[in-house]
Design a protein around this motif. Structure first.
Motif, mmCIF file in Angstrom:
data_model
loop_
_atom_site.group_PDB
_atom_site.id
_atom_site.type_symbol
_atom_site.label_atom_id
_atom_site.label_comp_id
_atom_site.label_asym_id
_atom_site.label_seq_id
_atom_site.Cartn_x
_atom_site.Cartn_y
_atom_site.Cartn_z
ATOM 1 N N LEU A 126 0.826 -1.208 0.000
ATOM 2 C CA LEU A 126 0.000 0.000 0.000
ATOM 3 C C LEU A 126 0.857 1.254 0.000
ATOM 4 N N ARG A 127 1.910 1.237 0.783
ATOM 5 C CA ARG A 127 2.830 2.386 0.809
ATOM 6 C C ARG A 127 3.395 2.654 -0.584
ATOM 7 N N ASP A 128 3.823 1.601 -1.253
ATOM 8 C CA ASP A 128 4.435 1.770 -2.573
ATOM 9 C C ASP A 128 3.433 2.246 -3.620
ATOM 10 N N VAL A 140 -0.965 4.882 -1.175
ATOM 11 C CA VAL A 140 -2.165 4.942 -0.333
ATOM 12 C C VAL A 140 -1.937 5.938 0.804
ATOM 13 N N PHE A 141 -2.956 6.734 1.098
ATOM 14 C CA PHE A 141 -2.826 7.813 2.078
ATOM 15 C C PHE A 141 -2.911 7.293 3.514
ATOM 16 N N LEU A 142 -3.772 6.295 3.751
ATOM 17 C CA LEU A 142 -4.070 5.871 5.114
ATOM 18 C C LEU A 142 -4.443 4.394 5.100
ATOM 19 N N HIS A 143 -4.012 3.662 6.120
ATOM 20 C CA HIS A 143 -4.311 2.234 6.231
ATOM 21 C C HIS A 143 -5.098 1.991 7.515
ATOM 22 N N ASN A 144 -6.232 1.340 7.382
ATOM 23 C CA ASN A 144 -7.104 1.046 8.509
ATOM 24 C C ASN A 144 -7.174 -0.461 8.708
ATOM 25 N N VAL A 145 -6.584 -0.954 9.797
ATOM 26 C CA VAL A 145 -6.661 -2.373 10.134
ATOM 27 C C VAL A 145 -7.859 -2.561 11.049
ATOM 28 N N MET A 146 -8.853 -3.326 10.587
ATOM 29 C CA MET A 146 -10.107 -3.489 11.310
ATOM 30 C C MET A 146 -10.194 -4.901 11.872
ATOM 31 N N PRO A 147 -10.529 -5.045 13.144
ATOM 32 C CA PRO A 147 -10.664 -6.397 13.701
ATOM 33 C C PRO A 147 -11.890 -7.113 13.147
ATOM 34 N N LEU A 148 -11.750 -8.388 12.847
ATOM 35 C CA LEU A 148 -12.888 -9.205 12.429
ATOM 36 C C LEU A 148 -13.963 -9.183 13.512
ATOM 37 N N ILE A 149 -15.208 -8.926 13.094
ATOM 38 C CA ILE A 149 -16.361 -9.033 13.998
ATOM 39 C C ILE A 149 -17.060 -10.339 13.646
ATOM 40 N N SER A 150 -17.041 -11.305 14.557
ATOM 41 C CA SER A 150 -17.492 -12.652 14.202
ATOM 42 C C SER A 150 -18.307 -13.256 15.338
ATOM 43 N N LYS A 151 -19.596 -13.474 15.072
ATOM 44 C CA LYS A 151 -20.471 -14.190 15.996
ATOM 45 C C LYS A 151 -21.410 -15.061 15.173
#
Length: 465
Positions: free
Chosen positions: A224-226, A229-240
């Protein structure tokens, strides 16, 4: 501000203007500015094992969920209605409940209305990236300057992607397995590169999936850096299981706060990170941490014409509100000017806040906590943590004490800084060796945390649990 998703010093003026009041692209701005998602895009061109698009659903807060879908005409009515009621509104996004670019007619018709009737708003889309490369010119023509692409793997073999995506649908053909993952990645990378070259800011979302891509996200950040990309959002899996997703039904667990922090550490060396994401619904309204969607159903605006709603959408009044917000932000920055940070221990601090960059929420009313890292280098926003049940639901809920769950959520926290807390929850938290401070009610967050950290004296015993 030292938050990693606040705009860095030295940004070009045009880029700074694009992110200054965008609550997703600027951590500082999300305390002050609101967004709206209009659910005009029901169809999707890929299937993700973590996604189950639900309609007529009001009790779940995650991507792909909406209480009602709207047409482009209903969308502009809703935006004008919300913009009049919430003058802090600065951004309109199309984030589903499917994929914005799998529904290009409705998406761009909506943007056409927005350019005509609400030209002061920033326009965004969220997409899986499969069709992105086909719509770069249309995005530019409709003044869309922010694109979020969900990209969970850069594994060219397709083996990781095949565990995440059962199928994709492209050019009238359905692809499966490794072939699907390879084609999706190819088109995602082409689309992201084309956006960057066209001056469109790209935020990349990556879902942290335990046992599948959790050790791979550092590689994603490098790619993404290469690509610019301006911003990286790592989102936790929501799993139920009750969410009905494949991962949930198979018992793949939600990603923990510790796993999220570890992934952010791996990705943050290469990319600027967004850490304040709330994984919003497809019909979210208001500040990121205060969804007001239930106030703005179709019944609240459909009887009115676009022209009537446009008259109520007072751009001059909205501009005055935004000017006041900027004045407040400047004052807040002054108050948060870095204090001397000698002899400050390294702490993980939880804050209760209702917005405006202040410690202005009662502990009992908090359904999420803002987590900050504090040490001699200063204050850094880390992430937010939700709790299933807030401590206080009023007299009718007395006897249903959720403190064990809250304490478990905050088990690694050293200090909670809150506007007010009752003696019972305070005693319970102290039993878990979590310290409490109420000394900084309605004060700016960063300056207060430095002061609180200086006064911190650790418990002698280990935490219980």
């Amino acid at each position: 501000m030292s938050c990693s998703s606040s705009p860095a010093k030295g940004l070009p003026k045009d880029v700074e203007a694009l992110v200054n009041n965008h609550p997703c692209y600027n951590e500082e701005a999300h305390h002050h500015y609101a967004r709206i998602h209009v659910a005009v895009a029901p169809a999707c061109n890929i299937q993700c094992n973590y996604c189950n698009r639900k309609y007529d659903c009001s009790n779940e807060s995650r991507p792909g969920v909406t209480s009602e879908r709207v047409s482009p005409e209903e969308a502009i009515k809703k935006v004008l209605h919300v913009g009049a009621a919430i003058p802090q509104l600065s951004v309109v996004g199309i984030a589903g409940p499917g994929d914005a670019l799998a529904n290009p007619k409705a998406t761009f018709e909506t943007f056409g209305y927005l350019n005509r009737y609400a030209p002061d708003l920033k326009l965004c889309i969220s997409t899986n990236g499969l069709a992105l490369i086909d719509h770069i010119d249309a995005l530019k023509a409709h003044n869309v300057h922010h694109v979020t692409v969900t990209i969970n793997s850069v594994d060219e073999s397709g083996e990781i992607g095949a565990k995440i995506y059962p199928w994709i649908y492209h050019d009238h053909k359905r692809y499966r397995g490794v072939e699907a993952a390879q084609l999706l990645l190819k088109r995602q990378l082409e689309g992201i590169k084309a956006c960057a070259e066209a001056g469109i800011l790209v935020k990349a979302n990556s879902v942290l999936i335990p046992h599948i891509n959790d050790k791979h996200l550092g590689e994603v950040a490098k790619v993404l850096r290469d690509l610019g990309v301006f911003l990286h959002n790592v989102m936790p899996l929501i799993s139920k299981k009750e969410y009905g997703t494949k991962f949930g039904l198979e018992g793949i667990p939600s990603a923990s706060s510790k796993a999220l922090m570890k992934a952010q550490e791996a990705c943050g060396t290469d990319m600027k990170l967004m850490k304040h994401c709330r994984q919003c619904r497809a019909d979210a309204v208001g500040l990121i941490n205060q969804d007001r969607k239930d106030e703005f159903g179709k019944e609240s605006f459909n009887a009115l014409s676009i022209e009537e709603l446009a008259n109520a959408y007072d751009i001059t009044k909205r501009q005055e509100t935004h000017a006041k917000i900027e004045t407040w932000r400047r004052a807040l920055k002054g108050a948060n000017a870095r204090l001397e940070a000698q002899k400050i221990p390294s702490l993980l601090v939880a804050v209760t806040s209702a917005g405006q960059g202040l410690i202005n929420q009662h502990f009992g009313a908090a359904n999420e906590f803002l987590i900050y890292e504090v040490d001699s280098k200063g204050v850094r926003f880390s992430h937010h943590r939700k709790v299933e049940t807030q401590y206080c639901h009023g007299p009718s809920a007395c006897g249903n004490n959720p403190m064990d769950e809250i304490a478990k959520t905050l088990e690694d926290i050293d200090l909670i800084v809150t506007a007010k807390i009752g003696p019972c929850p305070k005693a319970s938290l102290e039993r878990y060796r979590i310290q409490i401070s109420e000394e900084y009610a309605h004060e700016p967050i960063e300056a207060s945390l430095l002061k609180a950290a200086k006064a911190f004296v650790p418990f002698a015993e280990e935490k219980v649990g």
